[in-house]
Design a protein around this motif. Structure first.
Motif, PDB file in Angstrom:
ATOM      1  N   UNK A 246      25.064  -5.806  -4.163  1.00 36.44           N
ATOM      2  CA  UNK A 246      24.861  -6.606  -2.764  1.00 36.44           C
ATOM      3  C   UNK A 246      23.481  -6.357  -2.815  1.00 36.44           C
ATOM      4  N   UNK A 247      22.707  -6.825  -1.609  1.00 35.35           N
ATOM      5  CA  UNK A 247      21.024  -6.281  -1.107  1.00 35.35           C
ATOM      6  C   UNK A 247      20.942  -5.876   0.183  1.00 35.35           C
ATOM      7  N   UNK A 248      20.397  -4.690  -0.051  1.00 38.88           N
ATOM      8  CA  UNK A 248      20.491  -4.312   0.998  1.00 38.88           C
ATOM      9  C   UNK A 248      19.283  -3.512   0.891  1.00 38.88           C
ATOM     10  N   UNK A 249      19.371  -2.661   2.443  1.00 39.14           N
ATOM     11  CA  UNK A 249      17.455  -1.777   2.311  1.00 39.14           C
ATOM     12  C   UNK A 249      18.351  -0.360   3.115  1.00 39.14           C
ATOM     13  N   UNK A 250      16.927   0.663   2.681  1.00 44.56           N
ATOM     14  CA  UNK A 250      17.670   1.458   3.609  1.00 44.56           C
ATOM     15  C   UNK A 250      16.474   2.483   3.610  1.00 44.56           C
TER      16      UNK A 250
ATOM     17  N   UNK B 212      27.197  -6.776 -21.972  1.00 40.27           N
ATOM     18  CA  UNK B 212      28.582  -7.336 -21.287  1.00 40.27           C
ATOM     19  C   UNK B 212      28.098  -7.454 -19.927  1.00 40.27           C
ATOM     20  N   UNK B 213      28.048  -8.278 -19.004  1.00 40.72           N
ATOM     21  CA  UNK B 213      27.373  -8.712 -17.989  1.00 40.72           C
ATOM     22  C   UNK B 213      26.926 -10.334 -17.305  1.00 40.72           C
ATOM     23  N   UNK B 214      27.653 -10.601 -16.411  1.00 46.54           N
ATOM     24  CA  UNK B 214      26.756 -11.725 -15.763  1.00 46.54           C
ATOM     25  C   UNK B 214      25.285 -11.655 -15.661  1.00 46.54           C
ATOM     26  N   UNK B 215      25.030 -13.185 -15.388  1.00 52.79           N
ATOM     27  CA  UNK B 215      23.614 -13.371 -15.641  1.00 52.79           C
ATOM     28  C   UNK B 215      22.977 -12.411 -14.336  1.00 52.79           C
ATOM     29  N   UNK B 216      21.840 -11.725 -14.009  1.00 57.12           N
ATOM     30  CA  UNK B 216      21.424 -10.807 -13.101  1.00 57.12           C
ATOM     31  C   UNK B 216      20.339 -11.338 -13.007  1.00 57.12           C
ATOM     32  N   UNK B 217      19.996 -10.635 -11.799  1.00 58.63           N
ATOM     33  CA  UNK B 217      18.248 -10.252 -11.453  1.00 58.63           C
ATOM     34  C   UNK B 217      18.113  -8.970 -10.856  1.00 58.63           C
ATOM     35  N   UNK B 218      18.461  -7.398 -11.571  1.00 58.65           N
ATOM     36  CA  UNK B 218      18.026  -6.384 -10.351  1.00 58.65           C
ATOM     37  C   UNK B 218      17.367  -5.939 -10.206  1.00 58.65           C
ATOM     38  N   UNK B 219      16.546  -5.803  -9.257  1.00 55.37           N
ATOM     39  CA  UNK B 219      15.553  -5.292  -8.038  1.00 55.37           C
ATOM     40  C   UNK B 219      15.915  -4.008  -7.109  1.00 55.37           C
ATOM     41  N   UNK B 220      14.291  -3.382  -7.358  1.00 49.23           N
ATOM     42  CA  UNK B 220      14.705  -1.731  -6.116  1.00 49.23           C
ATOM     43  C   UNK B 220      13.034  -1.679  -6.354  1.00 49.23           C
TER      44      UNK B 220
ATOM     45  N   UNK C 111       0.684  -1.275   0.450  1.00 48.88           N
ATOM     46  CA  UNK C 111      -0.138  -0.371   0.041  1.00 48.88           C
ATOM     47  C   UNK C 111       1.052   0.993  -0.393  1.00 48.88           C
ATOM     48  N   UNK C 112       2.246   1.168   0.320  1.00 46.50           N
ATOM     49  CA  UNK C 112       3.349   2.757   0.810  1.00 46.50           C
ATOM     50  C   UNK C 112       3.790   2.384  -1.253  1.00 46.50           C
ATOM     51  N   UNK C 113       3.805   0.848  -1.826  1.00 44.68           N
ATOM     52  CA  UNK C 113       4.572   1.181  -2.786  1.00 44.68           C
ATOM     53  C   UNK C 113       4.800   2.190  -4.091  1.00 44.68           C
ATOM     54  N   UNK C 114       4.943   3.134  -4.212  1.00 43.49           N
ATOM     55  CA  UNK C 114       4.682   3.877  -5.371  1.00 43.49           C
ATOM     56  C   UNK C 114       5.784   3.235  -6.553  1.00 43.49           C
ATOM     57  N   UNK C 115       7.073   2.434  -6.683  1.00 41.91           N
ATOM     58  CA  UNK C 115       7.848   2.514  -8.107  1.00 41.91           C
ATOM     59  C   UNK C 115       8.755   1.800  -7.647  1.00 41.91           C
ATOM     60  N   UNK C 116       8.673   0.680  -9.001  1.00 38.81           N
ATOM     61  CA  UNK C 116       9.625  -0.803  -8.820  1.00 38.81           C
ATOM     62  C   UNK C 116      10.724  -0.757 -10.269  1.00 38.81           C
ATOM     63  N   UNK C 117      11.840  -0.772 -10.210  1.00 42.22           N
ATOM     64  CA  UNK C 117      12.343  -1.292 -11.361  1.00 42.22           C
ATOM     65  C   UNK C 117      12.747  -2.911 -11.443  1.00 42.22           C
TER      66      UNK C 117
ATOM     67  N   UNK D  15       9.140   5.129   3.036  1.00 43.12           N
ATOM     68  CA  UNK D  15       9.767   5.342   4.548  1.00 43.12           C
ATOM     69  C   UNK D  15      11.039   4.150   3.959  1.00 43.12           C
ATOM     70  N   UNK D  16      10.952   3.779   2.566  1.00 45.39           N
ATOM     71  CA  UNK D  16      11.699   1.945   2.774  1.00 45.39           C
ATOM     72  C   UNK D  16      12.092   1.434   1.438  1.00 45.39           C
TER      73      UNK D  16
END
Length: 332
Positions: free
Chosen positions: A255-259, A233-241, A140-146, A246-247
């Protein structure tokens, strides 16, 4: 219920074999492979299995009650219909089929024969990191995903993928990230716009778009950008933001991390993970077998979710072709 299975295609089908064989008494009885060199090797490797190049030996065998389809994409549709018509449950590699008319036929055939179950091998749903993200978010608080699918294996475009008229990067790559987002949000997108180029593969035999970007509008005015980058030209990867009030949750090469934001102070926190978490990829097939043995078991991905996902992918390809926004109409 005894699971007697057959596998079509022993490329990625080898992974299916490893997940199926001996799980809860499941046995692979037949392996179908068209490649003659692979056939010889398979006969030596699995002397107690029926190894054949004729898929009809699977569909004519009444003891087979599960077919694992890991063939080239253009064969999935016909093999799914043969499985339904011969009362065999189905595991299928993505994509399920190559156009919306085929999807309609599959959907209505399954609705007529409700005893037959199907799962698509969308393994990101079993990834422990993304399960962690799913638990942390408040949609309910999400406004954008990449969500970016970075292929990292450009050579794979120059084999059978370059020869199939219905193949697209949407169906071959972006589908994973689209599914991941729909699963995390528990929502279906309303519309899509798409953009693409083939700069990275312009002078090759792969003539389709090799880089695509999709902008989805979801309910609650959530915006989502998905990309499929097959020329990288990159490793196989699933990038997610994932960005919410507030999160922020991130999976990147760093790496994987949170703000998090508490009392106007930004807190950075590293998230421990086993990404890419390949060991957990068997869980989707194991869960499917569990649903066949025990009807009370909840599937990791439902039939409706699979049909909705394919519908979204076809809408995305339509938007790419028309160069305009497409409103998504679902098969309800």
């Amino acid at each position: 219920m005894n699971i007697n299975s057959a596998i079509i295609g022993m490329g990625v089908g080898q992974k299916h074999f490893e997940a199926l064989e001996n799980y809860r008494g499941s046995k692979v009885k037949i392996i179908c492979e068209k490649d003659k060199k692979k056939l010889k090797k398979l006969k030596k490797k699995y002397p107690n299995k029926l190894i054949t190049s004729d898929e009809n030996k699977i569909f004519s065998d009444k003891k087979i009650n599960l077919v694992s389809i890991a063939s080239y994409d253009n064969f999935h549709y016909s093999q799914i219909l043969k499985s339904i018509n011969t009362n065999k449950n189905i595991i299928v590699e993505k994509p399920m089929c190559l156009n919306f008319k085929q999807l309609q036929k599959i959907y209505f055939s399954l609705k007529k024969n409700k005893k037959i179950k199907i799962t698509s091998n969308l393994v990101l749903r079993t990834n422990s990191l993304f399960l962690n993200f799913k638990k942390k978010i408040n949609r309910k608080k999400i406004f954008y995903i990449e969500a970016d699918y970075i292929w990292g294996r450009i050579h794979k475009l120059f084999g059978w993928r370059s020869k199939i008229s219905g193949y697209s990067i949407t169906l071959g790559a972006a589908i994973h990230m689209i599914d991941l987002v729909m699963w995390i949000l528990k929502l279906r997108p309303l519309s899509v716009q798409a953009f693409g180029n083939n700069i990275g593969t312009k002078k090759t035999i792969f003539k389709k778009k090799s880089m695509t970007v999709y902008i989805f509008k979801f309910p609650m005015n959530i915006l989502v950008k998905v990309s499929a980058n097959a020329a990288s030209t990159h490793d196989h990867f699933h990038e997610l933001k994932i960005f919410q009030k507030n999160l922020t949750l991130v999976n990147s090469n760093l790496g994987s991390y949170s703000y998090s934001n508490k009392k106007m102070k930004i807190k950075f926190e590293k998230i421990n993970s086993t990404y890419p978490d390949r060991k957990n990829r068997k869980k989707l097939i194991h869960n499917f077998i569990d649903t066949l043995i025990n009807k009370k078991t909840k599937p990791i991905i439902s039939l409706k979710e699979q049909i909705d996902l394919m519908t979204v992918c076809f809408a995305a390809d339509k938007a790419l072709k028309l160069k305009q926004k497409v409103n998504i109409k679902y098969l309800d």
